[in-house]
Design an enzyme around this catalytic site. Structure first.
Site, PDB file in Angstrom:
ATOM      1  CB  CYS A  54     -15.579  10.530  34.500  1.00  0.00           C
ATOM      2  SG  CYS A  54     -16.179   8.373  34.175  1.00  0.00           S
ATOM      3  CB  SER A  95     -36.406  -4.447  -9.901  1.00  0.00           C
ATOM      4  OG  SER A  95     -37.702  -4.540  -9.835  1.00  0.00           O
ATOM      5  CG  LEU A  96     -34.071  -9.486 -10.854  1.00  0.00           C
ATOM      6  CD1 LEU A  96     -32.622  -9.846  -9.756  1.00  0.00           C
ATOM      7  CD2 LEU A  96     -34.091 -10.696 -11.757  1.00  0.00           C
ATOM      8  CE  LYS A 131     -32.380  -9.162  -5.061  1.00  0.00           C
ATOM      9  NZ  LYS A 131     -32.138  -8.770  -3.675  1.00  0.00           N
ATOM     10  CB  CYS A 167     -21.404   8.471  35.386  1.00  0.00           C
ATOM     11  SG  CYS A 167     -20.388   7.765  34.834  1.00  0.00           S
ATOM     12  CG  ASP A 209     -29.320  -5.906   1.603  1.00  0.00           C
ATOM     13  OD1 ASP A 209     -29.972  -5.896   0.121  1.00  0.00           O
ATOM     14  OD2 ASP A 209     -29.130  -6.468   2.393  1.00  0.00           O
ATOM     15  CE  LYS A 264     -34.965  -9.905  -1.509  1.00  0.00           C
ATOM     16  NZ  LYS A 264     -35.752  -9.336  -2.099  1.00  0.00           N
ATOM     17  CB  CYS A 315     -20.421  11.421  32.085  1.00  0.00           C
ATOM     18  SG  CYS A 315     -19.377  11.500  33.645  1.00  0.00           S
ATOM     19  CG  ASP A 373      -1.675  -1.696   0.896  1.00  0.00           C
ATOM     20  OD1 ASP A 373      -1.722  -1.887   0.808  1.00  0.00           O
ATOM     21  OD2 ASP A 373      -2.887  -0.944   2.571  1.00  0.00           O
ATOM     22  CD  GLU A 418     -27.149  -5.130  -5.767  1.00  0.00           C
ATOM     23  OE1 GLU A 418     -26.973  -4.533  -7.179  1.00  0.00           O
ATOM     24  OE2 GLU A 418     -28.052  -4.217  -4.978  1.00  0.00           O
ATOM     25  CB  CYS A 465     -16.939   8.828  37.592  1.00  0.00           C
ATOM     26  SG  CYS A 465     -18.211   9.752  36.691  1.00  0.00           S
ATOM     27  CE1 TYR A 502     -27.506  -6.966 -11.436  1.00  0.00           C
ATOM     28  CE2 TYR A 502     -25.592  -6.542  -9.411  1.00  0.00           C
ATOM     29  CZ  TYR A 502     -26.333  -6.255 -10.326  1.00  0.00           C
ATOM     30  OH  TYR A 502     -27.894  -4.722 -10.189  1.00  0.00           O
ATOM     31  CD  GLU A 532     -25.088 -14.040 -11.571  1.00  0.00           C
ATOM     32  OE1 GLU A 532     -25.492 -12.766 -11.130  1.00  0.00           O
ATOM     33  OE2 GLU A 532     -25.189 -14.382 -12.977  1.00  0.00           O
ATOM     34  CE  LYS A 584     -28.140 -12.523 -13.173  1.00  0.00           C
ATOM     35  NZ  LYS A 584     -27.297 -11.675 -13.004  1.00  0.00           N
TER      36      LYS A 584
HETATM   37  S1  IVH Z   1     -29.584  -8.999 -12.063  1.00  0.00           S
HETATM   38  C1  IVH Z   1     -32.453  -8.065 -14.762  1.00  0.00           C
HETATM   39  N1  IVH Z   1     -28.120 -10.197  -9.579  1.00  0.00           N
HETATM   40  O1  IVH Z   1     -31.346  -7.216  -6.990  1.00  0.00           O
HETATM   41  C2  IVH Z   1     -31.698  -8.191 -14.075  1.00  0.00           C
HETATM   42  N2  IVH Z   1     -29.297  -8.011  -9.139  1.00  0.00           N
HETATM   43  O2  IVH Z   1     -34.215  -6.429  -7.787  1.00  0.00           O
HETATM   44  C3  IVH Z   1     -31.604  -7.719 -12.376  1.00  0.00           C
HETATM   45  N3  IVH Z   1     -28.795  -7.679  -7.344  1.00  0.00           N
HETATM   46  O3  IVH Z   1     -31.567  -3.868  -8.888  1.00  0.00           O
HETATM   47  C4  IVH Z   1     -30.990  -7.734 -12.144  1.00  0.00           C
HETATM   48  N4  IVH Z   1     -26.903  -8.885  -7.321  1.00  0.00           N
HETATM   49  O4  IVH Z   1     -29.887  -4.067  -7.189  1.00  0.00           O
HETATM   50  C5  IVH Z   1     -28.918  -9.114 -10.124  1.00  0.00           C
HETATM   51  N5  IVH Z   1     -25.945 -10.538  -8.893  1.00  0.00           N
HETATM   52  C6  IVH Z   1     -27.420  -9.784  -9.161  1.00  0.00           C
HETATM   53  C7  IVH Z   1     -27.789  -9.374  -8.179  1.00  0.00           C
HETATM   54  C8  IVH Z   1     -28.734  -8.316  -8.191  1.00  0.00           C
HETATM   55  C9  IVH Z   1     -28.064  -8.134  -6.548  1.00  0.00           C
HETATM   56  C10 IVH Z   1     -30.005  -6.857  -6.953  1.00  0.00           C
HETATM   57  C11 IVH Z   1     -29.939  -5.666  -8.083  1.00  0.00           C
HETATM   58  C12 IVH Z   1     -31.126  -5.505  -8.471  1.00  0.00           C
HETATM   59  C13 IVH Z   1     -32.444  -6.262  -7.520  1.00  0.00           C
HETATM   60  C14 IVH Z   1     -33.189  -6.701  -7.718  1.00  0.00           C
END
Ligand code: IVH
Length: 674
Positions: free
Chosen positions: A434, A84-85, A118, A411, A120, A317, A429, A35, A175, A414, A227, A116, A293
């Site tokens: 203290c 989104s999914l 997911k 406190c 957060d 989930k 305090c 580093d 992400e 003390c 991803y 994959e 997927k």
């Molecule tokens: S695929 C069409 N892959 O989950 C594909 N999403 O509700 C859409 N996320 O907004 C996303 N890991 O922020 C995909 N391996 C992954 C993911 C991922 C996290 C999040 C992403 C997306 C939300 C889907």
């Protein structure tokens, strides 16, 4: 001229090297240099760009540090919507998903899926054009997101440029997230600085990415995992999800390839889902499910998308890691600043593989919000932290015996009076001596980012306090070998080591001492800012409110805190004692030229060769002043393309107008021979 050419070459070489090493470190987890060596190269680059701002580009590794604060985020339309999914929650949902797809395709043949994690965090799109990062944007409503380019550039794991074999145009999605250990460290720091902590890594990530000041983003431990794709322009684009992820990695983007799983059919997906649920507890970051997927892009195409979600993918989930337990009692912890935090003693319960027996109740606002009482049954959740959160109270389980949590009147460490200031959520305090406060202050002073006194940990500090050998941080420098010998398990060698470590800390730079003193709201970063601006403790101690406020990044809250710290007689006595013990570090204040002395510059329009921030710094370094608006007092307007009303006004007032080139010429001509 040759000289400039050589500098140019050296600059290009450094950029190349820094890009390369950032990729080894963040992208591949395989650094080849330390580093310190990286920082040294970066410093060299910064020095060159300082002197030759015309060499600075948007994707220079120097931009990792974070440019000038933004007034707001520009909006960016995604070329392809960021979808989104749909969610699944169990094996049955996954089988239904598989059947749906087969019906849609009119085929019974097993489908190949890529599984994959997911992550957060926060979704982001990176757009590369000719292998250069052009911009980065958040998902927004899926169609239009926010331009967070300046912040994204500070994330080490996001390459600023890709290798020559990467596509001509590449839109990549991923992400942004924070790992658990760095997240906890960040919260710890914020706690110490009296700032609000983040509830979980996702909130910390979102908050960090949406900062208007990229320098703040730069200080946050963010990373990314890619991803997916938006648009891509290349001869032979990948034909499936797994191949695409492999390509992305080969182009230097960070991908969690090790954790992906290619499943031959939905039953294999279900097995992986169950396996990942156990692995989840061991991961260094939070995941909230598994994304499944269809692997083949041709099939993805055929399946198509619904309005907001693709048909070919689903998020399965995980159940939240929640359990119920009883609040047995509450204890109070005293921090360095005297803040008294209530902590719940819980009946031990296993949550997601970890036994928890305590949880922070944070403050009295939180206690009121939850309406929590001793004896209550609580729902606790482990989200992104080993220390759980109390989610809610199950009031139906009350039997009337529950007791309200009293606020401490004195406190617990003390016995001194406590005071809850206006607008404060915890009492503090007021005790001057203290031991709990002193202990935390000593720990902070000796800690790594501060005076870094090796070996002076919790156990030794406890003993120093018990034996009354120290009453302030300054007393550390008066300790003798005999003093140490009074401690348990202390031998000649250890005592000498400690004395040497204390001695070595006398030479720490000013910013470390300043941070170590634990002045409220002065964290490591502001300590650095202050030490660069004032150079030594005496100058800072005698600085007026105006001088403090003139300092970039110092606001009224920090200024007040500094003024009250230096107005306290006890503190001044400690500072004097530190000085007398040989602790009085100095910092070199950035060299100032006089060429623009007294002159006022305004920058406007699109600047291409240096950032506006940089330009303003250059003016200030030469004794000039940068202003935001044109008036009769303005000496020069530096105008880039697209300059509007400021240019008109300058022309009306007869203010001299320079383009970037002329400004640099003025700067260089006049600085020559400096
Ligand atoms: S695929 C069409 N892959 O989950 C594909 N999403 O509700 C859409 N996320 O907004 C996303 N890991 O922020 C995909 N391996 C992954 C993911 C991922 C996290 C999040 C992403 C997306 C939300 C889907």
């Amino acid at each position: 001229m040759k000289h400039v050419e050589t500098i140019k070459e050296q600059h290009a070489q450094l950029c190349q090297q820094l890009h390369h090493h950032a990729h080894l470190y963040h992208g591949l987890d395989a650094p080849e240099i330390s580093d310190a060596e990286y920082d040294q190269k970066l410093k060299l680059l910064l020095n060159i760009e300082e002197e030759y701002p015309e060499l600075l580009t948007q994707n220079s590794p120097s931009q990792r540090i974070g440019g000038r604060p933004l007034a707001g985020f520009r909006q960016i339309e995604h070329n392809q919507p960021m979808l989104s999914l749909e969610n699944a929650f169990n094996a049955e949902d996954l089988r239904n998903f598989d059947n749906r797809l087969k019906r849609f395709l009119g085929s019974e043949a097993p489908l190949e899926y890529l599984c994959e994690m997911k992550l957060d965090g926060v979704a982001i799109e990176l757009v590369y054009h000719n292998q250069q990062l052009q911009h980065a944007s958040t998902r927004g409503d899926g169609r239009i997101g926010e331009d967070v380019s300046a912040n994204a550039r500070t994330i080490g794991a996001i390459p600023l440029q890709l290798p020559p074999d990467a596509p001509k145009r590449l839109e990549v999605r991923g992400e942004v997230y924070m790992e658990l250990v760095p997240f906890q460290r960040l919260n710890q720091l914020r706690r110490e600085e009296g700032e609000k902590t983040f509830a979980n890594p996702r909130n910390a990530t979102a908050g960090s990415l949406r900062q208007l000041d990229p320098r703040i983003t730069a200080s946050r431990p963010l990373t990314i995992s890619c991803y997916g794709l938006g648009e891509i322009e290349m001869e032979q684009p990948p034909t499936g999800q797994l191949e695409m992820l492999q390509k992305l990695r080969a182009w230097g983007l960070r991908v969690n390839l090790e954790s992906v799983f290619l499943a031959n059919d939905i039953e294999a997906v279900i097995k992986r889902y169950q396996q990942l649920q156990t692995e989840r507890n061991e991961l260094p970051f939070e995941i909230d499910g598994m994304v499944v997927k269809v692997n083949s892009f041709a099939l993805q195409q055929e399946l198509g998308t619904k309005s907001r979600t693709p048909r070919w993918a689903i998020a399965c989930k995980f159940p939240p890691r929640q359990e119920q337990t009883i609040l047995e009692s509450v204890r109070f912890q005293v921090g360095r600043t005297g803040a008294i935090t209530p902590v719940a003693n819980l009946r031990p319960v296993a949550v997601g593989g970890v036994t928890v027996s305590s949880a922070s109740l944070h403050n009295w606002d939180e206690i009121a919000r939850l309406d929590v009482r001793i004896g209550d049954t609580l729902v606790v959740e482990r989200a992104g932290d080993v220390i759980p959160d109390i989610v809610k109270v199950i009031k139906e389980k009350r039997n009337g015996q529950e007791q309200k949590i009293p606020a401490p009147k004195t406190c617990p460490a003390c016995g001194a009076a406590v005071l809850r200031g206006e607008g404060e959520v915890v009492p503090r305090c007021q005790g001057l001596s203290c031991p709990a406060k002193l202990k935390e202050a000593l720990k902070h002073f000796a800690a790594r980012g501060a005076m870094d006194i090796e070996g002076l940990g919790d156990r030794l500090i406890d003993q120093l306090l018990q034996l009354q050998l120290v009453t302030s941080v300054a007393d550390l420098f008066c300790l003798s070998k005999e003093d140490f010998f009074r401690m348990e398990r202390m031998g000649e060698v250890l005592a000498e080591k400690l004395l040497a470590a204390i001695d070595a800390s006398r030479k720490r730079p000013l910013e470390r001492l300043l941070f170590g003193l634990g002045i409220r709201h002065v964290g490591a970063h502001l300590a650095k800012v202050l030490s660069q601006r004032f150079g030594n403790l005496d100058k800072l101690r005698t600085a007026t409110r105006e001088q403090l406020l003139e300092t970039h990044e110092i606001g009224p809250q920090v200024a007040e805190s500094l003024l009250s710290f230096f107005a306290d007689a006890h503190n001044l006595q400690i500072l004097q004692q530190l000085k007398d013990s040989g602790v009085h570090p100095e910092n070199r204040v950035a060299k100032r030229g006089e060429r623009f002395a007294g002159q006022v510059f305004v920058f406007t329009g699109k600047l291409e060769r240096f950032s506006r921030n940089k330009g303003e710094d250059l003016v200030e370094q030469q004794g000039g002043r940068a202003s935001g608006s044109v008036s009769k007092k303005t000496d020069y307007l530096v105008a880039g393309p697209g300059a509007g009303s400021k240019l008109t006004k300058a022309q009306q007032l007869g203010v001299k107008v320079l383009d970037e080139e002329k400004f640099l010429a003025l700067l260089n001509d006049e600085t020559e021979g400096d």
